[in-house]
Scaffold this active site. Structure first.
Site, mmCIF file in Angstrom:
data_model
loop_
_atom_site.group_PDB
_atom_site.id
_atom_site.type_symbol
_atom_site.label_atom_id
_atom_site.label_comp_id
_atom_site.label_asym_id
_atom_site.label_seq_id
_atom_site.Cartn_x
_atom_site.Cartn_y
_atom_site.Cartn_z
ATOM 1 N N TRP A 38 63.133 2.212 -4.540
ATOM 2 C CA TRP A 38 62.731 1.735 -3.338
ATOM 3 C C TRP A 38 63.904 2.004 -2.522
ATOM 4 O O TRP A 38 64.972 1.344 -2.504
ATOM 5 C CB TRP A 38 62.291 0.354 -3.439
ATOM 6 N N VAL A 79 60.947 8.639 -5.103
ATOM 7 C CA VAL A 79 61.511 7.706 -4.039
ATOM 8 C C VAL A 79 60.154 6.912 -3.255
ATOM 9 O O VAL A 79 59.612 7.625 -2.492
ATOM 10 C CB VAL A 79 62.558 8.503 -3.026
ATOM 11 N N LYS A 80 60.576 5.798 -2.887
ATOM 12 C CA LYS A 80 59.566 4.835 -2.015
ATOM 13 C C LYS A 80 60.314 4.641 -0.845
ATOM 14 O O LYS A 80 61.207 4.179 -0.787
ATOM 15 C CB LYS A 80 59.105 3.854 -2.765
ATOM 16 N N GLN A 81 59.453 4.964 0.210
ATOM 17 C CA GLN A 81 60.192 4.589 1.520
ATOM 18 C C GLN A 81 59.005 4.196 2.477
ATOM 19 O O GLN A 81 57.872 4.451 2.385
ATOM 20 C CB GLN A 81 60.844 6.044 2.097
#
Length: 351
Positions: A200, A237-239
């Site tokens: 995150w 990747v979390k965005q």
């Protein structure tokens, strides 16, 4: 196909579905496909065990063998408090129902706390891929202090049968250096044990929110956060979905280049999200965008809109929690399926 994407998008349909990225062409990105593991991840230093576990997630749920993922995240019992998260739908105080929602909703994986997944591991770890969220920001400290601290070890995640681990870094915060060191070490251990990693990549600094806008959602700053996440070998990747741009310029710090704003991005959400993808090693590290909070009747349109932007920008999928679990399970399943339908719809293409 379950939903009519154009109908759900309404007035924005042409704006989002007809857009063409002219600055960063799709040919410059790594594309999502059923062969992503063989064509992309197998070129990396990831072990056979990591590749196998990533393949397991990519082969689960309604999006299996597409290269895209639909993940149900339920760590909000710690991050936002259990009362704030589950009062609208108390059945999700029981970890069993979290796993049932993920399975019934056709998700690729479920991610939650060590306690939630550990409580039902023997019943569900073999039915849907588990991703253990290792660190959290808890809200019981007074006065409130925003910091991601380790609640679980990588070994605990491995022992309960998880195929991946997740963590948050508050990039831009005064505590980010310690978080980077902790998470980098944890991700290295996860890879040694054969688990993939999800980061995150969130921004956190009071100075990022000004009268000119909230630059926690700025394309240039979130893009760099993604790049730092890829640097410590996050596999995904979390965005947050970008809402503006020019954070470096408006805030007057760091380093950037005028070309970012004059040639490489525009104010279109697909172009700004593509900048996030480009910073994620041109898509070698998959970008999943956040579904955000539940706002009631607008949730379906917002979720489908976010999915269209993510897919057309070159992302890997969505991670949607509150919009799904803060409503009756049947309705939550339908919302998750509507998101997945965007990724299954071959007419929704890379921009």
């Amino acid at each position: 196909m379950g939903i009519a994407v154009e109908e759900v998008l309404g007035e924005e349909a042409e704006y989002l579905l007809g857009h063409r990225c002219k600055a960063i062409l799709s040919d410059s990105l790594v594309h999502r496909s059923s062969n992503f593991i063989d064509e992309v991840m197998s070129q990396s230093d990831r072990s056979v065990a990591v590749l196998r576990n990533m393949s397991l997630m990519l082969g689960t749920g309604r999006l299996k063998n597409t290269g895209y993922v639909s993940i149900l995240p339920v760590d909000q019992g710690v991050e936002h408090s259990a009362a704030a998260s589950f009062s609208k739908n108390p059945l999700y105080f029981d970890p069993k129902n979290i796993c049932e929602l993920a399975i019934e909703g056709g998700c690729s994986a479920v991610t939650s706390t060590l306690g939630v997944l550990g409580a039902v591991a023997r019943r569900y770890a073999h039915k849907i891929p588990f991703i253990v969220k290792l660190n959290h920001n808890e809200l019981l400290t007074y006065p409130a202090r925003y910091d991601q601290v380790m609640f679980a070890s990588v070994r605990q995640a491995f022992d309960l049968g998880a195929v991946g681990v997740g963590a948050t870094i508050y990039f831009g915060s005064q505590l980010s250096t310690r978080q980077i060191m902790e998470v980098s070490e944890a991700f290295a251990e996860a890879h040694r044990l054969g688990m993939f990693t999800v980061l995150w990549c969130y921004l956190r600094n009071d100075a990022f929110k000004t009268s000119e806008g909230d630059f926690h959602f700025s394309a240039d700053l979130t893009g760099q956060a993604n790049h730092l996440g890829a640097t410590i070998e996050a596999d995904i990747v979390k965005q947050k979905m970008p809402e503006n741009n020019g954070g470096y310029v408006k805030l007057g710090f760091g380093k950037t280049d005028p070309l970012v704003y004059s040639e490489l991005t525009t104010d279109h959400p697909i172009d700004m999200t593509r900048w996030q993808v480009l910073n994620s090693y041109a898509g070698r590290v998959g970008l999943i965008n956040s579904g955000g909070e539940s706002k009631g009747n607008s949730d379906l349109k917002e979720a489908v809109r976010t999915a269209v932007i993510n897919k057309r920008a070159g992302g890997m999928g969505l991670i949607v929690g509150r919009k799904a679990f803060q409503r009756p399970m049947k309705d939550g399943v339908e919302l998750l399926n509507a998101i997945q339908d965007v990724y299954l719809d071959e007419s929704v293409t890379l921009a």
